[in-house]
Design a protein around this motif. Structure first.
Motif, short mmCIF file in Angstrom:
data_model
loop_
_atom_site.label_atom_id
_atom_site.label_comp_id
_atom_site.label_asym_id
_atom_site.label_seq_id
_atom_site.Cartn_x
_atom_site.Cartn_y
_atom_site.Cartn_z
N GLN A 1 0.84 -1.19 0.00
CA GLN A 1 0.00 0.00 0.00
C GLN A 1 0.88 1.25 0.00
N GLN A 2 1.92 1.27 0.82
CA GLN A 2 2.82 2.42 0.87
C GLN A 2 3.49 2.64 -0.49
N ALA A 3 3.94 1.57 -1.13
CA ALA A 3 4.56 1.69 -2.45
C ALA A 3 3.57 2.24 -3.47
N GLN A 4 2.32 1.80 -3.37
CA GLN A 4 1.29 2.28 -4.28
C GLN A 4 1.02 3.77 -4.07
N VAL B 1 -0.23 4.28 -9.96
CA VAL B 1 -0.41 3.90 -11.35
C VAL B 1 -1.88 4.14 -11.67
N GLU B 2 -2.12 4.92 -12.71
CA GLU B 2 -3.50 5.26 -13.06
C GLU B 2 -4.30 4.00 -13.36
N GLY B 3 -5.49 3.93 -12.77
CA GLY B 3 -6.39 2.81 -12.99
C GLY B 3 -6.13 1.60 -12.12
#
Length: 178
Positions: free
Chosen positions: A80-83, A88-90
């Motif tokens: 989650q932290q990396a996201q 990244v769109e979508g």
């Protein structure tokens, strides 16, 4: 057969959050290790929990030392932290309460050990920190019977009481005023 160890040397604090990182080894097998973070926070950091607690406890909730407690797999928290850092769109948001796709399935004895240990730690932290009400929810419907079993058993063993509203549990700890 199963074991656990604290990764944090004690209750760690970050702003208003406190947490314990716990590593579990299941079936005495080095390849069956997982780490979980057990998080304690005030209701003000979780508005949904605060509203549900108010419905369950009424005005008493304002006069008590209440902690919302939850846990998540460390791998999911890191994803989650990396996201968040590299969106990244979508891309679907990471569900921190889901089992990581790369993780192994737990058998019934491993699940029992995991949840029994987590609830035990919740109650120990409440005792040590003077928490009067612990509030937790089963984040997935299939976990409701598991939470019910361990909350019921471990509170009964300690002479505590709890109230429930669906998947939400408010546990009156030994610090709860008589």
């Amino acid at each position: 057969m199963h074991s656990h160890r604290l990764v944090t040397p004690g209750l760690a604090s970050f702003d208003e959050l406190s947490y314990l990182d716990i590593e579990f080894t299941f079936s005495a097998t080095a390849t069956r290790k997982a780490q979980y973070r057990l998080v304690f926070c005030p209701p003000s950091l979780d508005p949904v929990a605060a509203e549900t607690m108010h419905d369950m406890l009424g005005e008493d909730v304002f006069a008590l030392y209440v902690s919302v407690v939850s846990f998540a797999d460390i791998v999911q928290l890191e994803r989650q932290q990396a996201q968040i850092e590299n969106p990244v769109e979508g891309e679907e948001p990471i569900n921190i309460f889901a089992k990581p796709k790369s993780s192994f399935n737990l058998d019934i004895s491993e699940l029992q050990y995991l949840y029994g240990t987590l609830v035990d730690f919740m109650l120990r932290v409440a005792e040590n920190e003077g928490i009067q009400i612990l509030y937790c929810t089963a984040e997935r419907e299939e976990l409701i019977p598991t939470y019910e079993r361990y909350v019921k058993r471990l509170t009964r063993e300690r002479g505590l009481t709890y109230i429930t509203d669906g998947a939400a549990y408010a546990i009156r700890t030994q610090n709860y005023p008589n």
